[in-house]
Design an enzyme around this catalytic site. Structure first.
Site, PDB file in Angstrom:
ATOM      1  N   GLU A   1       0.871  -1.171   0.000  1.00 18.67           N
ATOM      2  CA  GLU A   1       0.000   0.000   0.000  1.00 18.67           C
ATOM      3  C   GLU A   1       0.916   1.232   0.000  1.00 18.67           C
ATOM      4  O   GLU A   1       1.820   1.320   0.829  1.00 18.67           O
ATOM      5  CB  GLU A   1      -0.888   0.005   1.241  1.00 18.67           C
ATOM      6  CG  GLU A   1      -1.822  -1.187   1.330  1.00 18.67           C
ATOM      7  CD  GLU A   1      -2.528  -1.237   2.674  1.00 18.67           C
ATOM      8  OE1 GLU A   1      -3.463  -0.446   2.888  1.00 18.67           O
ATOM      9  OE2 GLU A   1      -2.112  -2.060   3.517  1.00 18.67           O
TER      10      GLU A   1
ATOM     11  N   ARG B   1       5.918 -13.112   9.473  1.00 16.09           N
ATOM     12  CA  ARG B   1       6.555 -11.835   9.169  1.00 16.09           C
ATOM     13  C   ARG B   1       7.879 -11.732   9.905  1.00 16.09           C
ATOM     14  O   ARG B   1       8.158 -12.492  10.849  1.00 16.09           O
ATOM     15  CB  ARG B   1       5.645 -10.666   9.570  1.00 16.09           C
ATOM     16  CG  ARG B   1       5.351 -10.613  11.057  1.00 16.09           C
ATOM     17  CD  ARG B   1       4.495  -9.412  11.413  1.00 16.09           C
ATOM     18  NE  ARG B   1       5.251  -8.177  11.277  1.00 16.09           N
ATOM     19  CZ  ARG B   1       4.716  -6.967  11.387  1.00 16.09           C
ATOM     20  NH1 ARG B   1       3.411  -6.841  11.606  1.00 16.09           N
ATOM     21  NH2 ARG B   1       5.453  -5.890  11.281  1.00 16.09           N
TER      22      ARG B   1
ATOM     23  N   LYS C   1       3.753   0.316  10.932  1.00 18.87           N
ATOM     24  CA  LYS C   1       3.684   1.503  10.078  1.00 18.87           C
ATOM     25  C   LYS C   1       3.131   2.698  10.867  1.00 18.87           C
ATOM     26  O   LYS C   1       3.549   3.838  10.665  1.00 18.87           O
ATOM     27  CB  LYS C   1       2.819   1.217   8.859  1.00 18.87           C
ATOM     28  CG  LYS C   1       2.958   2.249   7.756  1.00 18.87           C
ATOM     29  CD  LYS C   1       2.204   1.825   6.502  1.00 18.87           C
ATOM     30  CE  LYS C   1       2.866   0.673   5.817  1.00 18.87           C
ATOM     31  NZ  LYS C   1       2.213   0.326   4.533  1.00 18.87           N
TER      32      LYS C   1
END
Length: 564
Positions: free
Chosen positions: A37, A263, A273
């Site tokens: 994104e 992850r 983020k």
């Protein structure tokens, strides 16, 4: 490229799935994708995903798409698009002709939404966001149906068209999938597919005022592009049933499968983020590429190499269970890489003046110093030597402890590649600070060895005072004091663990003359000190260097000293 060609073969459960799918004929051509994104800069965790997706495509003779899932115009910017493309290329990967945007598919995604409405599988809901959350229920309590759930197909089509036309204000209506409000997976309890958002998009401008939700756009974009293996991190595992439900209930051209892997989590590092945005926006660091950040732009500015990051990603592997990797492992991968490729240079960061009283005044010699002992082809360079030198202040003690072997009154040491010197006197200022050392040198020891076979216990680095250039050196350290930044006292947050000593800026450092020609991005080993990279803030006559990594991991020693 044929199957299994390219980089060194790796083995993990995802590659086993891909190999099996090819062998069993489920797929003839592999397509993966990296789908960021564009609402921030990529970080080290993304590097793992990039290397996995692009690596699999290369190893199995397939293609990897770079697709921007740009469905939220209020948080996305072209700056992020540009930075992400630059980071992927910097890591050594190329998407070729396969650059896509979810916004490319907005018309098709809208038609898919109309299809669901006509099939009685989606409806326009007037509940507010808070009401939707309230109606959703909990893990132990089923949700309850929206009072708007049973609108007719005709009414839903009319309302959806009017939403698209901009008749309604933000947040007043949503389009929701009609699945099951008692489903054990909360993601399946009539999830929102579209929301009203009167905001200009960085690519489509004001063409749309309704935007698809990520979970809706993501899977359908995969299907439109013919992705065979939709690889994502474990937090999306609970979203897979919705991913599959949408693919199965829409007339999409292909049926991708989603696979999840663990992850990357690093010690002393925040990869959220939201947290990184806060650090940038509130000025805790200087920007997305501040070398203390875990972004790829920051690692690049700090002096990390893409080869070291790819090696790190390869060595940590791909697993199904979450774990935390010690950041020292990443640093060690970088040391190994830079040790092989970095030219050696001399820099004195905290200079202490040394006068060789028996060295001829005005004379300058040139010493031959090795550029890289790991690479014979790198050759040697000429470094000027003269009567007045600088050494590191830490390399001298007037009253040394027993295990201190560097320079002290009456003691002999070796200057690397030059001569043996002996300290004969000390000068101090009014406050007692040592300002100058008086020494003698042994002319017979030129090059750093003695005809009589004596060998000092310490070898120091040095620069000629008359020839040195001045520069600024920035010593970067870990941004957080604790392995887990989220381990903070009650009533505080992760920022309580910020390391106040994460940056030390040293001005007036003395550097060997060749460093005046350093260009931004060029990397060196400063002998005995660590690896450094020339920063973009450098100007003519004033180079700036960032410490990439120390010669060895000093963090444990620093931490122990702080506790002592």
């Amino acid at each position: 490229m044929g199957a299994h060609e390219g980089p060194k073969a790796q083995h993990d459960f995802i590659r086993e799935i891909v190999a099996s799918d090819l062998k069993e004929g489920r797929h003839r051509f592999i397509r993966t994708r990296f789908p960021p994104e564009p609402n921030g800069y990529l970080h080290i965790g993304h590097a793992k995903s990039i290397c996995l997706n692009f690596g699999i495509a290369k190893e199995f003779g397939g293609a990897c798409h770079l697709r921007f899932d740009d469905t939220n115009p209020t948080k996305e910017e072209q700056e992020y698009v540009d930075s992400i493309m630059g980071d992927v290329r910097w890591l050594g990967w190329d998407w070729g002709e396969h650059l896509y945007f979810a916004s490319d598919y907005f018309p098709q995604l809208y038609e898919y939404a109309v299809h669901l409405v006509k099939a009685g599988k989606a409806y326009v809901c007037d509940l507010t966001a808070d009401e939707v959350r309230e109606y959703r229920g909990t893990l132990t309590r089923p949700g309850k149906e929206s009072p708007y759930r049973n609108r007719s197909v005709e009414e839903n089509l009319d309302l959806l068209q009017r939403m698209k036309a901009g008749e309604f204000p933000d947040g007043s209506r949503t389009l929701r999938a009609k699945i099951d409000m008692a489903h054990p997976n909360l993601n399946m309890r009539d999830p929102v597919l579209y929301r009203i958002l009167h905001a200009s998009h960085h690519r489509t401008g004001d063409a749309w005022c309704i935007y698809p939700m990520y979970d809706y756009a993501h899977g359908q974009s995969d299907a439109i592009e013919g992705i065979t293996h939709s690889i994502c991190t474990l937090e999306f595992e609970d979203h897979r049933p919705l991913y599959d439900w949408l693919v199965e209930n829409l007339p999409v051209p292909s049926r991708p499968r989603q696979y999840e892997f663990a992850r990357l989590n690093l010690t002393y590092t925040a990869l959220s983020k939201r947290k990184l945005l806060e650090l940038v926006n509130k000025g805790y660091i200087s920007g997305w590429d501040d070398p203390r950040m875990p972004t790829l732009a920051a690692y690049r500015r700090k002096g990390y190499t893409p080869e070291a990051i790819r090696t790190f990603c390869e060595k940590i592997g791909v697993a199904k269970a979450n774990s935390v990797v010690d950041i020292a492992y990443l640093e060690e991968c970088q040391r190994d890489d830079l040790n092989k490729r970095s030219p050696r240079r001399i820099a004195v960061l905290r200079p202490l003046k040394v006068v060789l009283e028996n060295y001829p005044e005005g004379e300058v010699e040139e010493m031959d110093l090795v550029n890289n002992p790991e690479d014979a082809s790198a050759g040697t360079r000429k470094v000027p030597f003269s009567r007045v030198l600088y050494i590191e202040r830490d390399d001298f003690m007037e009253d040394p402890p027993k295990k201190f072997f560097r320079l002290a009154p009456g003691r002999e040491v070796r200057l690397r590649g030059a001569y043996f010197i002996t300290c004969t006197g000390v000068s101090k200022d009014e406050s007692g600070l040592i300002t100058e050392l008086r020494c003698t040198y042994d002319p017979a020891t030129r090059g750093g060895s003695s005809p009589d076979g004596r060998s000092p216990k310490a070898t120091l680095h040095w620069v000629s005072a008359a020839n040195a250039i001045e520069g600024e050196v920035r010593l970067y350290d870990r941004l957080f004091l604790k392995e887990n930044p989220d381990d903070f006292p009650e009533g505080q947050d992760y920022k309580a663990n910020l390391n106040p000593a994460s940056l030390e800026t040293l001005a007036g450092c003395k550097l060997e003359p060749s460093l005046s020609r350093a260009v931004p991005g060029e990397r060196f080993q400063f002998e005995r000190l660590g690896y450094f990279c020339c920063d973009r803030d450098s100007s003519e006559g004033r180079p700036v260097f960032n410490r990439t990594v120390t010669l060895k991991d000093t963090w444990a020693r620093i931490q122990a000293k702080g506790k002592g």
